[in-house]
Design an enzyme around this catalytic site. Structure first.
Site, PDB file in Angstrom:
ATOM      1  N   GLU A 283       1.067  -1.004  -0.016  1.00  0.00           N
ATOM      2  CA  GLU A 283      -0.024   0.036  -0.126  1.00  0.00           C
ATOM      3  C   GLU A 283       0.902   1.224   0.129  1.00  0.00           C
ATOM      4  OE1 GLU A 283      -2.214   3.529   1.540  1.00  0.00           O
ATOM      5  OE2 GLU A 283      -0.366   2.634   2.455  1.00  0.00           O
TER       6      GLU A 283
ATOM      7  N   ASP B  13      -7.564   2.914   7.254  1.00  0.00           N
ATOM      8  CA  ASP B  13      -6.114   3.268   6.945  1.00  0.00           C
ATOM      9  C   ASP B  13      -5.979   4.710   7.435  1.00  0.00           C
ATOM     10  OD1 ASP B  13      -3.429   3.078   6.421  1.00  0.00           O
ATOM     11  OD2 ASP B  13      -3.927   3.688   4.418  1.00  0.00           O
TER      12      ASP B  13
ATOM     13  N   HIS C 224       4.763   7.498   9.550  1.00  0.00           N
ATOM     14  CA  HIS C 224       5.834   7.328   8.793  1.00  0.00           C
ATOM     15  C   HIS C 224       7.090   7.666   9.428  1.00  0.00           C
ATOM     16  CE1 HIS C 224       3.699   7.465   4.619  1.00  0.00           C
ATOM     17  NE2 HIS C 224       3.080   6.602   5.386  1.00  0.00           N
TER      18      HIS C 224
END
Length: 470
Positions: A334, A362, A432
């Protein structure tokens, strides 16, 4: 007699013009009938909520995720950790007693960051924390040493194009929203290369920072030189901006060992509860199993993957047998733009008429507020009614547009889509970054998210009619 029958039949036609037959040969229900049907799920919804939030399944999704995240760690596309994660989940889903547990092969990008560091040499020695961006090329073995030009926008870069040649472009773009600001991460290297820069360093796409760089995928452009690119912290970007505004010369040494390898084999992981009446029709719940190579991928997207698993577990625990098949898909690739999901779509799109709704979580599993929904006006009204079943936990809102890289392919072709909406106020603090660990997860909030996900997916899977499409 035949004429009388023909006249009678022709008089009926306007009543059913434009309506489609159901499988049993009758016509779709009126909305009032649908409301009554949904109200009939009140006790089942309460049982799901009680089991997920207060009962034996309380904290189960959190605890499962904690074991997974602590055992496997980060799971970047092409990494051995991702292979281990897929094997782990395949075994766990089978042990949970789910049906048709299997792996569907896909090819995914394989990029590794290697050793990387950056050092400010002038006006003083200062170690710059960096995270190389996905698909970035590396520097020459000796690294790159160059003067820095700091800009706040692409417009400023273009206006100062002559100054940028041969330099390292540092973007100190202000965070507006992820959707608007992320273009600096995805396009920063290309725009810098167009004006002759030798590398680019992008202020992390984050709403808050404690000296933590945030990575992510970036894209090169055909015909434009590929230059090394990495994210730096908000603090270092702002410091270099202040120095630059004072007229101080900044020199940075950058070294990155990033490499791209041939695409690697991977898998989408699938499990089901097979429908009792319309097994060929699908309600799909999903999250992605891959993550970045920093932190634990607990928030992005461990939480979404594990509440999707939990939805099937809760339904199985209660002995419920929905009319349609409830299918769990844990996507791979993804983070590189839905690579695994695109290949799944190509494989299954011939059966698109049997997909009732596609659901993806998500954007965190924090305090939920409702669902994002994409679909017809009639389908939206039905989903709104279903959300009233979640009044006991005060999660009833339906927002415009579902979000989800992995379900976009289906929604573009008219399949209704839903995404979990929750409190995103701290999501981009950790996104991230090394901070995406189990520490940011809250078991009580995950319980609520699991309850929402389960009630919605079960009721849609068990209603007599599929959601109407545009």
């Amino acid at each position: 007699m035949k004429c009388v029958f023909l006249i009678f039949f022709m008089n009926l036609l306007p009543l059913y013009a434009g309506k489609s037959l159901r499988r049993d040969g009758t016509y779709p229900k009126k909305f009032e009938d649908i409301k009554n049907e949904i109200a009939g799920y009140t006790d089942i919804a309460k049982a799901i909520i009680d089991l997920a939030v207060h009962g034996k399944a309380q904290n189960r999704s959190y605890e499962r995720l904690a074991v997974f995240a602590d055992t496997i760690g980060p799971r970047l596309s092409g990494m051995k950790n991702l292979d281990a994660a897929i094997k782990y989940m395949f075994s766990a889903l089978r042990e949970d007693g789910l049906e048709n547990v299997h792996l569907e092969p896909v090819k995914v990008p394989h990029w590794e960051r290697g050793e990387e560091f950056a050092m400010m040499l002038e006006p003083r020695n200062h170690s710059i924390a960096i995270l190389g961006l996905g698909s970035s090329v590396g520097t020459p073995p000796e690294g790159i040493t160059a003067e820095v030009i700091v800009v706040a926008s692409f417009d400023e870069l273009h206006k100062r194009a002559q100054e940028a040649k041969g330099k390292i472009v540092v973007y100190n773009e202000p965070f507006i929203s992820y959707g608007e600001t992320v273009r600096y991460r995805s396009q920063g290297a290309v725009e810098a290369a167009k004006v002759g820069a030798v590398a680019s360093l992008i202020r992390s796409i984050a709403s808050f920072s404690i000296h933590s760089p945030h990575t992510g995928w970036q894209n090169y452009q055909p015909g434009v030189p590929q230059i090394p690119t990495a994210c730096i912290t908000v603090e270092d970007a702002e410091m270099m901006s202040r120095m630059s505004l004072r007229g101080i010369k900044i020199i940075v040494h950058l070294k990155m060992g990033a490499k791209t390898y041939p695409d690697a084999p991977s898998f989408n992981t699938v499990a089901e509860i097979v429908g009792s009446k319309y097994p060929e029709q699908i309600v799909l719940v999903s999250g992605h199993l891959d993550s970045w190579d920093v932190g634990q991928g607990a928030m992005d997207d461990g939480g979404g993957a594990f509440i999707s698993w939990e939805a099937l577990s809760l339904i199985k625990d209660l002995g419920l047998h929905p009319k349609r098949t409830l299918r769990l898909v844990l996507w791979t690739g993804e983070e590189q733009g839905g690579i695994g999901a695109e290949q799944y779509y190509q494989l299954h799109k011939e059966n698109i008429s049997n997909f009732d709704i596609v659901m993806e979580s998500d954007e965190g599993t924090f305090q939920p507020s409702g669902l994002g929904f994409t679909g017809s006006a009639k389908a939206r009204e039905i989903v709104k009614e279903i959300m009233t079943l979640l009044q006991p936990i005060n999660v009833t809102d339906v927002y415009d547009n579902a979000d989800g890289t992995d379900i976009d392919y289906w929604m573009r072709d008219g399949v209704p889509g839903a995404s979990l909406r929750d409190d995103l106020s701290k999501y981009f603090w950790f996104h991230h970054s090394q901070g995406d660990t189990m520490t940011v997860q809250d078991p009580n909030q995950m319980n609520l998210c699991a309850a929402v996900w389960t009630v919605v997916s079960y009721v849609i899977a068990d209603m007599e009619e599929m959601l109407p499409r545009k």
